[in-house]
Design a protein around this motif. Sequence first.
Motif, PDB file in Angstrom:
ATOM      1  N   ARG A 175       3.586  55.805  61.379  1.00 25.55           N
ATOM      2  CA  ARG A 175       4.529  56.611  62.157  1.00 25.55           C
ATOM      3  C   ARG A 175       4.179  58.096  62.112  1.00 25.55           C
ATOM      4  N   LEU A 179       3.234  60.626  65.311  1.00 18.43           N
ATOM      5  CA  LEU A 179       3.912  61.900  65.562  1.00 18.43           C
ATOM      6  C   LEU A 179       2.940  63.070  65.470  1.00 18.43           C
ATOM      7  N   LYS A 182       1.126  63.103  68.707  1.00 12.99           N
ATOM      8  CA  LYS A 182       1.988  63.683  69.745  1.00 12.99           C
ATOM      9  C   LYS A 182       1.988  65.207  69.649  1.00 12.99           C
ATOM     10  N   ARG A 183       2.034  65.724  68.415  1.00 16.11           N
ATOM     11  CA  ARG A 183       1.983  67.169  68.213  1.00 16.11           C
ATOM     12  C   ARG A 183       0.626  67.715  68.643  1.00 16.11           C
ATOM     13  N   THR A 215       9.832  61.227  70.695  1.00 19.45           N
ATOM     14  CA  THR A 215       9.997  61.312  69.247  1.00 19.45           C
ATOM     15  C   THR A 215      11.123  60.409  68.756  1.00 19.45           C
ATOM     16  N   GLU A 219      10.429  57.347  66.122  1.00 22.70           N
ATOM     17  CA  GLU A 219      11.027  57.371  64.788  1.00 22.70           C
ATOM     18  C   GLU A 219      11.900  56.151  64.519  1.00 22.70           C
TER      19      GLU A 219
END
Length: 958
Positions: A175, A179, A182-183, A215, A219
Amino acid sequence: MQKPIRLAALAVAALHFVLFSGAPARAVTPPTGPKFAHDTSDLRADSRVRFGTLPNGLRYVVLANSEPKDRASLRLAVVAGSLQETDAERGIAHYLEHMAFNGSTHYEPGTLVNFFQRMGMGFGNDTNAYTSFDRTVYLLELPDTKAPTLTEGLTVLNDYAGGLLLLQQQVDKERGIILAEKRTRDSIDYRQRLAEYNFVLGDTLLPHRFPIGETETIESFQREHFTAFYDAWYRPERMAVIAVGDFDPAAVAGQIAGTFSTLAARAPARPDPGLGSIPAFAGTRAAYLPEAEAPAASVSIQSIVAIQPESDTVATRLEKLPRTVALAIVNRRLSILAKKENAPFSRGVVYASEGFDLFRNAGIDLTCQPAQWPEALALGEQELRRALEHGFDDAELREATANILNSLEQAVRTAATRRSDSLASGLISALVNDRVFTTPDDDLALFKPALEKITAAECLAALRAAFDAPGRYLTVMGNAVVGPDLASGREPASPADIITAAYEKSRATPVAAPEAVADAAFAYTGFGPAGEIASSEHVADLDLDLATFTNGVHLNTKKTDFEAGRIYINVRVGTGQLTEPRDQPGLATYINSTFLAGGLGKHSADDLQRILAGRTVGTGFSVADDALVFSARTNRDDLLLQLQLIAAHITDPGYREESDRQARKAFEQFYTRLRHVPNGPLQLEMPRLLASGDPRFGVPAQAELAARTLAEARAWLAPQFATGPIEIAIVGDLDPAAARDAVARTLGALPPRDAKPELEAERRAAFPEKPFTRNFTVETEIPKGILALYWPTTDSRDVGVARRLSLLTAVFRDRLRVQVREKLGDTYSPSAGSMPSDTYRDYGVLVSNVTLDPAKVEIVGQTIAAIADDLAQNGVTEEELERARLPILTSLRESARTNAYWLGSVLGAAQEQPERLAWSRTRYTDFEGITKAELDAFAKKYLPSERAFRAIVTPAAK
């Protein structure tokens, strides 16, 4: 350049965001009747390809191909991507693709990458995957084609297809990586594209299914969410296995059948989602989509209409040909206009394409300065209308058709040695998009007669058909400021109304037919009496030739069979940036942006493009550290013309003002971008700081670059071009005698050349005496930072040292993957590289670079330092050494059969640096013989963390 599939193309890959630029994207539903497009088309599929369907519905495509030798490209394509997600599943298709590397029937969690490395495959290079709107694709580049290796590769793909464990512990571990990706992928361009999708395709599913996901949903995912999506969509009838390589296709087809026949559906299928609708409207819809951090402003005029699915047939392909020609002509016009004095835009493109069997998107985009958006919008509207009202002249038509025909003919010439990975990508595109995989010969046979008969009237009709929608979407994006004229005293209008008013004002302006284009002949065919060869040598074991002409020009040639119909050229002139005037910092950068755009004394850059239409010629140019470098790719028929073009650039460069105008627009956008992205200070500040302020390193300051002029460029380049040393490398499918003759008539005929000077003083560069840490901030709303560590090393004169540093870096990079990516989950793609200089004495760097959450800089920095210190104190393990070495050996074997290797690493400077020949002979055995003790010694010498320079870049505090 045509801009295909503008709105259907955005995709998120496992290791990359990609914009697809191939065939039009089709509907996502897998075929329920015929299994392949050619089953119902009058187009003929490539007869060398084996197409098949297993009883469970899984399709396979097998193609024997000999380049690269003894290697194979395997793919598993799943016709399911982010469009198959529900609102609660946004991002799960991409997340699931990551989970494929985290445990399956035959590979325990955490073992797959190590397994690949022990097979000689590099993570990311040879093992990869990507997820887009309508597909998920897994890629393997096998190191050999032995039966056991093929079996292992197919076993991996079969596990992806039906054997994923999807353990909750692995879901939680991955996970943070998702993320972090994605950042990492968040950018102004991404945000602008998403905003544009919402504006023009808001009634479809596309803006709401960008593959990276949201997001909140990322999550929330638990194991049951993955198993539900996996079981519903990873079904045999939605999958295809593609195998291309140097193997027996019948045997591989049998292996595929044996491996995948037992694959079965694990749950009921879900229905494919509806993609939404394309509203019809008349008039205009305008939107202002500002991004203050964008490097420039852009304006767009688009039409989008609903379409019906169409089959891939002879008729549909020929129907789109006139449109392709028309778009090429309009794009040439935009390219010419952008160079004009006071042009209100820096670049523009017109495009038209179909997407997802849902819409046709046609439009024109222009990039401009923030305050010039009204003028750019007007120019775009008027140039598009000029083409739609007045059409094209015969000279424009001849140029466009000649270029398209040459491209088709080159595809035929080079078909025999296409690379397997490229063919595999083409097969996936054909299969998922329901298109026929045709041969270059058949493509030429289809299109050549049509191109020879095509008329300007047909092209005009096709362009009008592409833009026949009654409505237009108008967008102004980027750092443009759209606001009311407060001084006018009128009531303020909305940004949309202001944009619409500017557009309507332009529409009221009449447009005339464009000026006729005059034909011209190339003016540079004679350079004096042909030169003669003073000495020559055949290097038998490397099968290459070294020669020197009486004027001092060196020529290095190698005939290869790696790429049919292609010849690569590299010409090194003078001394390059080594002798850049210290009082003119940025001159080399300025020249890189202006030199070719300045054309020749007798021909502008636009003249050259027209004169050379239909010929396989074109020249690259750069100021390298130690030479001015021309590069080119051509063929036997055009080799002489290509060398004439390079000789013309050396003897009569144009230095036109239009090149300066273009460059300054680009500079403004470039520096604006650097002020708002984390890697900006790493380009602007750190290279020069690490070289103790040497202005030849890194990107010059904006003011320095702005001060440079064409007069300075001419003054510095002229002596190097007049008498500077010249070394030529020519590699590829060439006739050695013809190549020598072509050089004799061009560069060999130039005035005598000086010998290459030693320039030992200029080759000095040094790191600061003590390591430092620099903290930088950038003005951005995007919450990501960069941490970079630099360890000083040495130059590449001792190739053994350079090779050992390279292998040590591979071990270091793998530890970063395990510790920073897999265990911490704080960064997506930590990198490390060794860069020993081949120009500056005793100068080199080993650098590690990670993009991360700014709040995690300290913990990640401590982790990287600990990895470096552990290597310095305890060395590498034998197992790490082998896992790092084997992929390198695979790449060395493959690169030995590439023109790029022979041109760039061996022949480019083979007479200036004769040791390169010896390096070529020893590289494989030397890497094989590198020991743990040697790497331990280099780690101890170079990697202690206290030796590292650090750069930390974070967003500025608000």
